[in-house]
Each structure stands twice: as C-alpha cells, then as structure tokens.
Write an enzyme that holds these catalytic residues in place. Structure first.
Site, PDB file in Angstrom:
ATOM      1  N   ASP A   1      43.981  39.781  44.266  1.00 19.69           N
ATOM      2  CA  ASP A   1      43.978  40.120  45.688  1.00 19.69           C
ATOM      3  C   ASP A   1      44.036  38.957  46.678  1.00 19.69           C
ATOM      4  O   ASP A   1      44.863  38.937  47.560  1.00 19.69           O
ATOM      5  CB  ASP A   1      42.745  40.977  46.023  1.00 19.69           C
ATOM      6  CG  ASP A   1      42.625  42.194  45.121  1.00 19.69           C
ATOM      7  OD1 ASP A   1      43.395  42.298  44.162  1.00 19.69           O
ATOM      8  OD2 ASP A   1      41.765  43.041  45.387  1.00 19.69           O
ATOM      9  N   GLU A  53      32.542  40.805  36.059  1.00 17.03           N
ATOM     10  CA  GLU A  53      33.927  40.896  36.530  1.00 17.03           C
ATOM     11  C   GLU A  53      34.600  39.517  36.487  1.00 17.03           C
ATOM     12  O   GLU A  53      35.732  39.370  36.060  1.00 17.03           O
ATOM     13  CB  GLU A  53      33.911  41.441  37.968  1.00 17.03           C
ATOM     14  CG  GLU A  53      35.270  41.783  38.539  1.00 17.03           C
ATOM     15  CD  GLU A  53      35.159  42.335  39.962  1.00 17.03           C
ATOM     16  OE1 GLU A  53      34.027  42.432  40.483  1.00 17.03           O
ATOM     17  OE2 GLU A  53      36.202  42.669  40.554  1.00 17.03           O
TER      18      GLU A  53
HETATM   19  C1  GLC Z   1      40.205  44.102  42.200  1.00 19.89           C
HETATM   20  C2  GLC Z   1      41.114  43.185  41.385  1.00 19.89           C
HETATM   21  C3  GLC Z   1      42.242  43.988  40.738  1.00 19.89           C
HETATM   22  C4  GLC Z   1      41.643  45.113  39.913  1.00 19.89           C
HETATM   23  C5  GLC Z   1      40.712  45.977  40.766  1.00 19.89           C
HETATM   24  C6  GLC Z   1      39.939  46.996  39.928  1.00 19.89           C
HETATM   25  O1  GLC Z   1      40.884  44.631  43.292  1.00 19.89           O
HETATM   26  O2  GLC Z   1      41.626  42.154  42.172  1.00 19.89           O
HETATM   27  O3  GLC Z   1      43.041  43.178  39.924  1.00 19.89           O
HETATM   28  O4  GLC Z   1      42.644  45.892  39.353  1.00 19.89           O
HETATM   29  O5  GLC Z   1      39.753  45.166  41.402  1.00 19.89           O
HETATM   30  O6  GLC Z   1      39.237  46.356  38.916  1.00 19.89           O
END
Ligand code: GLC
Length: 441
Positions: free
Chosen positions: A169, A411
């Site tokens: 992101d 994460e």
């Molecule tokens: C965040 C991450 C993305 C992922 C999402 C759900 O937005 O940047 O890559 O898919 O979370 O885990």
C-alpha cells in the site's frame, strides 16, 4: 524437531482462528473480508495440512470474479456492520460485477496461478489434471483481462491504477507519485487545519494498530479519493484510464505477472489444453518486456511511471522480485543476489526489509516502508531457488523460521529487532511459515 512441530501447530491454529468456512480472512477485526493474494498465500500453506481446504480457499476467490475476467482484491463480508465498506466501492455500478457478492473494483498481484500449481503438486496426477482443468478457464479469463484492460497499448507490461493493486500500500514509489499529483483543495484544507486527526475515527487499521506503524491520515485520504473517483466512473476502465490520471507499471506486480504467465504455460502443457493464440503471443511479449524495467544507468530494476515512461528510481523490496520471474538474465539475477546480501541495503539481521536501510523512506516499524514481510521473502526464496542459489535460499528460509519462532505470526516485523508489528495473528505469515517448514532442505 519438536520445536518445529510446535511452531507448525501454532501457525496452523492461526489459520483455524481466521477460517470462515469457505475462506480465511487475513486477520480478525483488522481485515474482516477476503483478499486476493492473501488467500493465494494461505492456500499455499494449507496444502500441507488439508488439500481440500486449500482448494476451497482458491475456489472461493472465484466467487468474486467479474464477467470480464477481473479478480477483485477484496470480496466483502456480507455482515451488516460492514455496509460502509461495501458502499465505498459500490461494485454493483459495473455491469461486469457479480450479482451475488460485493467486491472491490481493482485487483492485486496475480499469485493465483502459483497457488493453483502448488496445491496441484500435492495431488496424484489424474486428480491434479482434473483440478487444473477446472481452474484453467477462469485463470485464462483473468490473464486475458489483465492484458486487455491493463496493457491497452500492447507493450507487454501491465498498469496498476491504485497503490492497493501493488499489495504494498504505502510503498515509496506510489507515495512519491501520489505527492507529485498534488492534492485536491479539500484535502489540503484538512491538512492545514489539522483536521486529519478526525480521520482516525473512521480508519479501521489505526484503531487496531499503533498509527506509527501505518500510513498517514492524509495519504489514506488521498487513497480513498482515488476510489471515490473510480466509483464515479462506474469502474469503467476507459474512463478510469483517462489521460492525466495516476498510473504505474508496478515492478512487484509485473514480476509476479510474468511468473504467473510462465506457470499458465506449464498448466496448459500438462493438461494439453491449448491456450488462445493471442494469449500465447502476449505471454511471449511479456517475458521480454520485464527487462524494460531495468535501469541501465542505475543497474537496478524499478517501477515505471506509465505516462512519462520514466523509472521511479527508489529502491524497495520490489527491486529484488524480478528474481521470482525466473526469466531475467543470469547476470542481472546475480546482481540482485548481491543487493539482497549487501548490508548497506537489504542484508539485515532479519529477513529482507520492504525498504532498504539506505533509503530516506526507511522506517523500521511503518508498514511497507521498512518492516520485513514474510510473503516478499517467500517470493525471493523461490526466485533464489530458480536461479540455483540454494545456499542463499536455505539461509533466508532459516532466518524466516527463526523469526517466527521468536515473535509469532505477526503481519510484519522490525528488520533490526525482529519485533512483531501490525496484526497479531496474520494468516499469510502463518501459512507461508508452514510452507517454509515443509519445503526446507
Ligand atoms: C494490507 C496489505 C495488503 C493485504 C491486505 C490484507 O492492505 O498491504 O497487501 O492484502 O492488507 O491483508
């Protein structure tokens, strides 16, 4: 050995915790929907526990596929409490969106071909061929959509229209481009008057995670504003790609796409199901085009601005991912391995960071601007193996497993201290940890 069994059990428990029957959410509360590349990584781990469950995880992704082939990055939970999320995207405005499910209108790195094959590897040959034959038409539709809608000039690379499509992101190339665009007056006003703090009230991530580990409120508003604009165009690609808008040829996305195309050829070969001729031609073109992302001047791969055609010369973990394509030149692959090990850049105590220490953007706790993520390291390990760097692949695998032993399935992680950050019980970290434990040599 016992230690590793314990770890595997802990990781499997995380997947169980986030399991919703047909699919697995990335993490409770913070990520309540189904995400595209998350479910692919989850299936890659699940195959070691239960192949049927891994198949269901992949099949459930296709519930969200649009009739034009698009695979959305999110399929929304139908729970009442998430009606605002569904409304924010309003996928129903597009005639191509599925009637039964509310989804986003953009995609995410196409890891699905990889997930299908990894799950297939766990089956007997006849069963595997059946599995591939079932998945192939949908996969073909997705890749055809990527070429048709996202490579309109037939140059061989695809365009991404929102930072979310990169899966990383707030990765620096996107933030740089975003800031170059200038801000709409109302966002500048919010910034000047410090009203942006109020945005925290509606942000799900900063209510669950320390805001210092996420993107700024102003950037979050700018991201939201792109979605708002696309929605006003009813997700019509011609209108969305209208000149002047913000678009990148994202390096991570295109590296993954190049690999996915090679996997598609492999599936077609194994099943003896011919791919459409035009698709085969475009795959051949795509295989060469990835080298256009190499900057001769810098001796590195970078994302590219689609409008100006200029590389965005900012080093991130994406610069290592052409290794994963398996098709770049041996010399360039070797230069990437050097970069990975270089202690001035990616060579740190813990797995490769999302942004190297050498970067001005480097911030060890902030989302995709420094922390180590397991999925990008998994892709690097695979790339190292493809180019025969077995020792390096084993060493990185060990570093990843040690990190999970130390900190658990977070994460993301601080690359200097190994501290776990973001969501606590994160599915793809758990799943890829299981995969690394079961595939290490
Ligand atoms: C965040 C991450 C993305 C992922 C999402 C759900 O937005 O940047 O890559 O898919 O979370 O885990």
């Amino acid at each position: 050995m016992d230690e590793q069994n314990n770890l595997q059990q802990t990781l499997a428990d995380v997947l169980e915790l986030n399991n919703k029957g047909t699919h697995t959410t990335p993490a409770a509360h913070l990520y309540p929907h189904q995400w595209l590349w998350d479910s692919c990584f989850i299936a890659i781990g699940l195959r070691h526990i239960d192949v049927k469950k891994a198949q269901t995880e992949i099949e459930s992704l296709f519930r969200g596929q649009w009739s034009n082939g698009l695979m959305p990055n999110m399929i929304f939970s139908d729970d009442r409490q998430y009606s605002l999320d569904r409304k924010m995207w309003s996928s129903h405005l597009s005639p191509f969106s599925p009637g039964d499910y509310a989804t986003s209108g953009i995609t995410q790195p196409p890891v699905i071909a990889e997930a299908i094959v990894r799950v297939g590897e766990k089956m007997k040959k006849t069963e595997r061929i059946q599995w591939y034959k079932k998945m192939l038409p949908k996969l073909v539709a997705y890749h055809e959509w990527l070429f048709r809608d996202r490579d309109p000039h037939k140059g061989g690379l695809t365009i991404q229209v929102h930072p979310y499509e990169s899966g990383m992101d707030n990765s620096p190339p996107w933030i740089i481009q975003l800031h170059e665009q200038g801000k709409p007056w109302w966002i500048s006003f919010i910034e000047k008057t410090n009203l942006d703090k109020a945005v925290n009230l509606v942000r799900r991530d900063t209510t669950h995670v320390n805001p210092g580990q996420r993107m700024s409120n102003i950037d979050a508003l700018l991201y939201w504003n792109i979605i708002r604009r696309f929605k006003s165009k009813s997700w019509d690609i011609d209108k969305m790609l209208h000149k002047g808008d913000f678009m990148l040829e994202d390096l991570a996305f295109n590296s993954i796409f190049t690999r996915a195309n090679q996997i598609l050829l492999k599936i077609s070969n194994e099943t003896r199901v011919k791919l459409p001729e035009e698709l085969v031609e475009r795959i051949a073109q795509n295989k060469k085009a990835i080298e256009e992302m190499w900057s001769e001047q810098e001796g590195r791969y970078f994302s590219r601005d689609f409008i100006t055609r200029k590389p965005i010369e900012e080093l991130t973990v994406a610069s290592l991912l052409p290794l994963y394509t398996g098709v770049i030149s041996k010399e360039r692959a070797e230069s990437l391995v050097k970069l990975l090990k270089d202690t001035r850049h990616f060579g740190m105590r813990y797995p490769a960071p999302s942004v190297p220490v050498s970067s001005d953007f480097y911030s060890p706790d902030r989302f995709w601007q420094g922390p180590s993520w397991l999925n990008t390291n998994w892709l690097i390990i695979d790339g190292l193996k493809q180019f025969g760097y077995i020792e390096e692949a084993n060493a990185l695998t060990k570093t990843c497993i040690d990190l999970l032993e130390k900190s658990g399935a977070f994460e993301y992680f601080n690359p200097q201290s190994g501290e776990g950050l973001g969501a606590k019980e994160f599915s793809w970290t758990a799943a890829l940890g299981i995969d690394l434990i079961n595939t290490k040599s």
